[in-house]
Design a protein around this motif. Structure first.
Motif, PDB file in Angstrom:
ATOM      1  N   ASP A   1      11.885 -64.739 -24.874  1.00  0.00           N
ATOM      2  CA  ASP A   1      12.498 -64.907 -26.196  1.00  0.00           C
ATOM      3  C   ASP A   1      13.558 -63.830 -26.373  1.00  0.00           C
ATOM      4  O   ASP A   1      13.355 -62.672 -25.988  1.00  0.00           O
ATOM      5  N   LEU A   2      14.654 -64.216 -27.001  1.00  0.00           N
ATOM      6  CA  LEU A   2      15.715 -63.275 -27.317  1.00  0.00           C
ATOM      7  C   LEU A   2      16.203 -63.566 -28.726  1.00  0.00           C
ATOM      8  O   LEU A   2      16.542 -64.710 -29.047  1.00  0.00           O
ATOM      9  N   THR A   3      16.236 -62.526 -29.593  1.00  0.00           N
ATOM     10  CA  THR A   3      16.671 -62.689 -30.980  1.00  0.00           C
ATOM     11  C   THR A   3      17.608 -61.547 -31.346  1.00  0.00           C
ATOM     12  O   THR A   3      17.331 -60.382 -31.037  1.00  0.00           O
ATOM     13  N   TYR A   4      18.705 -61.892 -32.007  1.00  0.00           N
ATOM     14  CA  TYR A   4      19.642 -60.887 -32.500  1.00  0.00           C
ATOM     15  C   TYR A   4      19.951 -61.182 -33.957  1.00  0.00           C
ATOM     16  O   TYR A   4      20.220 -62.341 -34.316  1.00  0.00           O
ATOM     17  N   ARG A   5      19.892 -60.143 -34.783  1.00  0.00           N
ATOM     18  CA  ARG A   5      20.192 -60.274 -36.213  1.00  0.00           C
ATOM     19  C   ARG A   5      21.168 -59.167 -36.624  1.00  0.00           C
ATOM     20  O   ARG A   5      20.988 -58.008 -36.256  1.00  0.00           O
ATOM     21  N   PHE A   6      22.183 -59.573 -37.386  1.00  0.00           N
ATOM     22  CA  PHE A   6      23.162 -58.614 -37.894  1.00  0.00           C
ATOM     23  C   PHE A   6      23.353 -58.871 -39.385  1.00  0.00           C
ATOM     24  O   PHE A   6      23.630 -60.008 -39.798  1.00  0.00           O
ATOM     25  N   VAL A   7      23.177 -57.821 -40.186  1.00  0.00           N
ATOM     26  CA  VAL A   7      23.329 -57.923 -41.635  1.00  0.00           C
ATOM     27  C   VAL A   7      24.333 -56.862 -42.075  1.00  0.00           C
ATOM     28  O   VAL A   7      24.170 -55.674 -41.764  1.00  0.00           O
ATOM     29  N   PHE A   8      25.356 -57.318 -42.795  1.00  0.00           N
ATOM     30  CA  PHE A   8      26.355 -56.386 -43.314  1.00  0.00           C
ATOM     31  C   PHE A   8      26.463 -56.568 -44.825  1.00  0.00           C
ATOM     32  O   PHE A   8      26.656 -57.682 -45.311  1.00  0.00           O
ATOM     33  N   GLU A   9      26.306 -55.457 -45.558  1.00  0.00           N
ATOM     34  CA  GLU A   9      26.369 -55.485 -47.018  1.00  0.00           C
ATOM     35  C   GLU A   9      27.495 -54.577 -47.501  1.00  0.00           C
ATOM     36  O   GLU A   9      27.715 -53.498 -46.933  1.00  0.00           O
ATOM     37  N   ARG A  10      28.160 -55.017 -48.558  1.00  0.00           N
ATOM     38  CA  ARG A  10      29.202 -54.190 -49.168  1.00  0.00           C
ATOM     39  C   ARG A  10      29.101 -54.274 -50.684  1.00  0.00           C
ATOM     40  O   ARG A  10      28.967 -55.365 -51.245  1.00  0.00           O
ATOM     41  N   ASN A  11      29.161 -53.117 -51.330  1.00  0.00           N
ATOM     42  CA  ASN A  11      29.180 -53.044 -52.788  1.00  0.00           C
ATOM     43  C   ASN A  11      30.452 -52.346 -53.224  1.00  0.00           C
ATOM     44  O   ASN A  11      30.789 -51.274 -52.729  1.00  0.00           O
ATOM     45  N   SER A  12      31.178 -52.973 -54.150  1.00  0.00           N
ATOM     46  CA  SER A  12      32.371 -52.356 -54.725  1.00  0.00           C
ATOM     47  C   SER A  12      32.311 -52.504 -56.230  1.00  0.00           C
ATOM     48  O   SER A  12      31.759 -53.485 -56.745  1.00  0.00           O
ATOM     49  N   GLN A  13      32.867 -51.545 -56.959  1.00  0.00           N
ATOM     50  CA  GLN A  13      32.826 -51.573 -58.417  1.00  0.00           C
ATOM     51  C   GLN A  13      34.070 -50.904 -59.006  1.00  0.00           C
ATOM     52  O   GLN A  13      33.977 -49.849 -59.627  1.00  0.00           O
ATOM     53  N   PRO A  14      35.228 -51.508 -58.787  1.00  0.00           N
ATOM     54  CA  PRO A  14      36.452 -50.924 -59.344  1.00  0.00           C
ATOM     55  C   PRO A  14      36.411 -50.921 -60.871  1.00  0.00           C
ATOM     56  O   PRO A  14      35.962 -51.871 -61.506  1.00  0.00           O
ATOM     57  N   LEU A  15      36.888 -49.836 -61.443  1.00  0.00           N
ATOM     58  CA  LEU A  15      36.881 -49.632 -62.891  1.00  0.00           C
ATOM     59  C   LEU A  15      38.319 -49.662 -63.401  1.00  0.00           C
ATOM     60  O   LEU A  15      39.185 -48.957 -62.877  1.00  0.00           O
ATOM     61  N   ILE A  16      38.565 -50.486 -64.439  1.00  0.00           N
ATOM     62  CA  ILE A  16      39.912 -50.629 -64.986  1.00  0.00           C
ATOM     63  C   ILE A  16      39.851 -50.446 -66.500  1.00  0.00           C
ATOM     64  O   ILE A  16      39.054 -51.093 -67.183  1.00  0.00           O
ATOM     65  N   PHE A  17      40.722 -49.560 -67.036  1.00  0.00           N
ATOM     66  CA  PHE A  17      40.813 -49.363 -68.474  1.00  0.00           C
ATOM     67  C   PHE A  17      41.660 -50.473 -69.104  1.00  0.00           C
ATOM     68  O   PHE A  17      42.392 -51.201 -68.421  1.00  0.00           O
TER      69      PHE A  17
END
Length: 834
Positions: A714-730
């Motif tokens: 058996d061969l298993t590969y898992r890749f998880v990529f997460e990104r959080n952004s929170q630009p603030l604008i007045f």
């Protein structure tokens, strides 16, 4: 012979009997021939053979066993206790909820039962000897009793790299090495008396403090372990009665990271500490159910149950020493002068509490192909542990109270007599009434109607504090008048749900459904008095042919509040003197109460695009719009999410299978704020932040049989990529200035796991030649796990942060949070089944 069930022993006896039939026939014929010629034989010519006794009866019990034993090892000697700020790795995230560590491992199960199928006993063991080990024992007599006993451990590792100044880790008294507090007080440039300490600390003094901290910190793992023992019993004496009882006890021990403030300002003394954890939660219950036939000759059942829970903490508090105090300090004379701090902090633990509940559930088959299900449940929750005093600080030079004290006069603040109440006398009662009627109108049409009522009645008294102690050092009212008086609030509510569902299955290809729901909350001591929501949902399933299955659903809902008045319902009672300060802005709206329009939809299709190739695309959408007026209201404006992906499964042959999948989860939350400002909002005060979270998940797996019935890989590969952004604008279109650091950087997390396993099953003849009777399997496993996090909030954390900001001169940290790891692991095992 009687008709009915044939047991395993009967079948075995029948097989043995049939095997003797030809022998018996042959023996009879030979015997007759011998008698006809006996007179021609002499006695001396006769030969006697020993009689053949009947074969032994088959054993009354069968037995099966499975044992796997092996060893694991790291191939790359991964760093265990590195600090993220210095580029180090840590194994805390790797070990967060399991203990897959180097060393031998053992697991398995054993099962036995009577050949008539009446009795059975099963036992399991997993990861024996490690902090996530698990054991279970089940015993049963079919149709009469069932017993289950279990014990398991679950770790929760927070850090393997924490650095602390404190001794007594795990105890309720966190103390500093002798003389260290006085040394740090002096090295910070502090002097006893009115002069106190300067701010900010000079670089020269900060260098001395850095050396003090480096010389006196020691590494300490931070984490807790749950030990749970459980017992379940079920007794079914006949077809009518079903009795059950259960008990479990979970013991938590260890430490958790905690922050302790010694000063009431953002530039005073604060420390990170390993908070002690030692508590027990016991859950227990019993029930009895009767199933019978009603007087209209249809089935019904009635169940009565009791459930209870008790939480007990070993200690009601723990204490922490201040690292910036002159020798012999008793009162508030610790650093710094403009933000006084006490020598000892008193930190409360969770209070002991308990809950008891009773319920009854009834199910009745009714005429016209209908069935009624009803539940009535009542629960009482109590918490009445004695309060702790405001502080341990004696204030011996000011009459037992801090300057400006507005609490009970003449009573020291370190005495419980100075409290407005001895305990909370917390008392919450809940009542649940649930009713469901289901009718099978036709073989293709089913209708369900339900009504649910839930009452959360918080009878805890609301306690008013004329004044209180802030960080063990100062009077809250004396420090900042709006902080006192303050009153606790007791939130109560009732919740009602009314719903109906219709399901129609016109053919084997189609299934349709529609639902309507109404939900109403009536609140006490929250920002609104009530909310009501109407929702509708439709769904359909379609399977036109064997190789296509499609499902889809759409739901829409509308929630509205009746009256939104934070000050009238909560703020004025909780903070009588806190207008515009401790009372938050009346422009702010809480998303759990606010008006909301919701749309949800999801769909999936499973298609065999080619022979042995199945593709399953899925999509789910959620769109929540909170109907805020941007001119007068702030809060959560919208919350949108979409998840979409596809899975491909290919059976390339009888020996080879592939699976591939991709999923993208995307969420956007638009949040607006203006601080404490009231409308109309100034363009420089009103701002929005669009918080975006995106997760990409990739998966590939293959299973292949190299040698049939012998060697699988058996061969298993898992890749998880997460990104959080929170630009603030007045509101004026600008963002945070470079002088204040600019926009918040993105937070990224990349996780990879590669796992390969080979399983070899030994030839049965070879196993027997080795003197073993059973199945023997060898496994070889390799796994690579890598986690990389880029988080501006934690990447700079060190035990002393003066080099990052001079405001942190009187602060120390554990530097405990490091989720980065890189592990290459190999393991080998032998399993035996017989």
């Amino acid at each position: 012979m009687t008709r009915g069930k044939v047991s395993a022993s009967d079948r075995m006896m029948a097989m043995k009997t049939r095997s003797k039939v030809p022998i018996a026939i042959a023996a009879t014929l030979l015997c007759g021939s011998a008698l006809s010629t006996a007179d021609r034989a002499f006695a001396t010519d006769m030969t006697f053979y020993p009689a053949e006794f009947p074969p032994p009866a088959p054993p009354d019990w069968w037995y099966h066993y499975y044992v796997e034993a092996g060893v694991r090892e790291f191939l790359n000697n991964p760093q265990r206790d590195g600090v993220a700020a210095f580029g180090g790795h840590s194994l805390a995230k790797y070990y967060e909820y399991s203990t897959i560590k180097p060393g031998p491992f053992l697991g398995g199960w054993a099962s036995t039962g009577s050949n008539d199928g009446l009795y059975q006993i099963d036992a399991w063991a997993k990861n024996v000897g490690y902090s996530d080990q698990r054991y279970e024992l089940d015993a049963s007599k079919a149709g009469e009793f069932y017993v289950g006993i279990g014990w398991d451990q679950i770790p929760h590792v927070y850090s393997t790299s924490a650095q602390t100044l404190y001794n007594g880790v795990g105890s309720t008294s966190l103390t500093l090495p002798p003389g260290l507090s006085n040394q740090m007080f002096g090295d910070a440039g502090c002097t006893p008396g009115p002069g106190g300490c300067g701010f900010p600390i000079t670089p020269a003094n900060a260098a001395k403090l850095q050396q003090d901290i480096t010389s006196n910190t020691h590494q300490s793992d931070i984490g807790i372990r749950r030990d749970t023992v459980s017992v379940d019993y079920r007794y079914t004496p006949d077809d009518h009665w079903d009795w059950r009882a259960n008990y479990s006890s979970t013991r938590r021990t260890g430490t958790q990271p905690d922050a302790v403030l010694f000063s009431p300002t953002t530039v005073g003394v604060r420390v990170d500490v390993p908070k002690p954890v030692a508590d027990t939660t016991q859950n227990y219950g019993a029930s009895g159910e009767y199933a019978g036939t009603s007087f209209w000759n249809q089935k019904y059942n009635v169940k009565v149950a009791y459930s209870g829970s008790t939480y007990t903490d070993n200690a009601n508090s723990y204490t922490v020493e201040n690292p910036f105090c002159p020798g012999g300090a008793v009162n508030v004379v610790c650093a710094p002068a403009f933000s006084p701090s006490a020598p000892t902090a008193l930190m409360s633990s969770w209070p002991n509490n308990q809950a008891n509940g009773a319920s009854t559930t009834t199910g009745v088959d009714l005429p016209f192909n209908s069935r009624y299900m009803g539940t009535v449940a009542y629960t009482n929750m109590r918490q009445n542990q004695a309060f702790q005093p405001f502080t341990l600080t004696p204030f011996t030079t000011t009459g037992g109270v801090p300057p400006g004290w507005s609490g009970t006069p003449g009573i020291p603040v370190n005495s419980v007599a100075g409290l407005p109440a001895a305990s909370l006398n917390g008392n919450i009662n809940t009542l649940l009434v649930n009713n469901v009627i289901t009718t099978q109108v036709t073989p293709d049409l089913k209708v369900k109607t339900s009504y649910r009522f839930y009452d959360f009645d918080n009878g805890s008294p609301e306690i008013k504090f004329a004044d209180w102690m802030l960080v063990d050092a100062v009077s809250a009212k004396g420090f900042f008048a709006p902080l006192a008086p303050v009153q606790s609030i007791s939130i109560s509510y009732t919740k009602q749900n009314l719903g109906s569902e219709i399901n129609w299955r016109p053919s084997n290809e189609w299934n349709f459904g529609a639902m309507y729901g109404y939900e109403r909350y009536d609140w006490v001591r929250t920002d609104v008095n009530s909310t009501h929501e109407n929702s509708g949902k439709v769904y359909a399933d379609w399977k036109p042919i064997d190789w296509v299955t499609a499902r889809a659903s759409v739901m829409a809902a509308e929630r509205r509040y009746d009256s939104y008045d934070y000050l009238a319902f909560v703020g004025s009672a909780q903070w009588p003197a806190g207008a515009g300060v401790t009372q938050y802005s009346t422009a702010y709206r809480q998303f759990m109460f606010d008006n909301r329009d919701r749309l949800r939809a999801q769909a999936s299709v499973a298609v065999d695009v080619f022979h042995n190739v199945t593709m399953t695309p899925t999509v789910a959408i959620r769109d929540d719009e909170y109907r805020l007026d941007p001119a007068t209201e702030v809060g959560l404006n919208s919350d949108k999410a979409i998840s979409a992906g596809v899975e491909l499964a290919w059976v390339a042959g009888p020996d080879t299978k592939f699976v591939m999948s991709y999923m993208r989860d995307h969420q956007e939350q638009l949040i607006s704020s203006a601080g404490q400002a009231m409308p109309p909002f100034a363009p420089t005060a009103y701002y929005t932040a669009n918080v975006v979270d995106t997760v990409h998940t990739y998966l590939f797996g293959v299973t292949h049989v190299l040698i049939p019935n012998k060697l699988d890989v058996d061969l298993t590969y898992r890749f998880v990529f997460e990104r959080n952004s929170q630009p603030l604008i007045f509101a004026n279109g600008t963002g945070p200035s470079a002088a204040t650091g600019g926009q918040f950087p993105d937070v990224n997390n990349a996780y990879q796991r590669l796992e390969a396993m080979a399983k070899y099953t030994f030839d049965e003849d070879f196993v027997r030649s080795m003197g073993w009777n059973g199945k023997v399997t060898a496994r070889l496993r390799y796994a690579w796990e890598n986690n990389r996090v880029a988080n501006w909030q934690t990447d700079v954390m060190q035990t002393y942060m003066y080099s990052i900001t001079s405001n942190a001169g009187y602060m120390t940290w554990l530097a405990w949070n490091n989720p980065n790891f890189n592990v290459h692991r190999i393991g080998a095992s032998l399993s035996f089944a017989w």
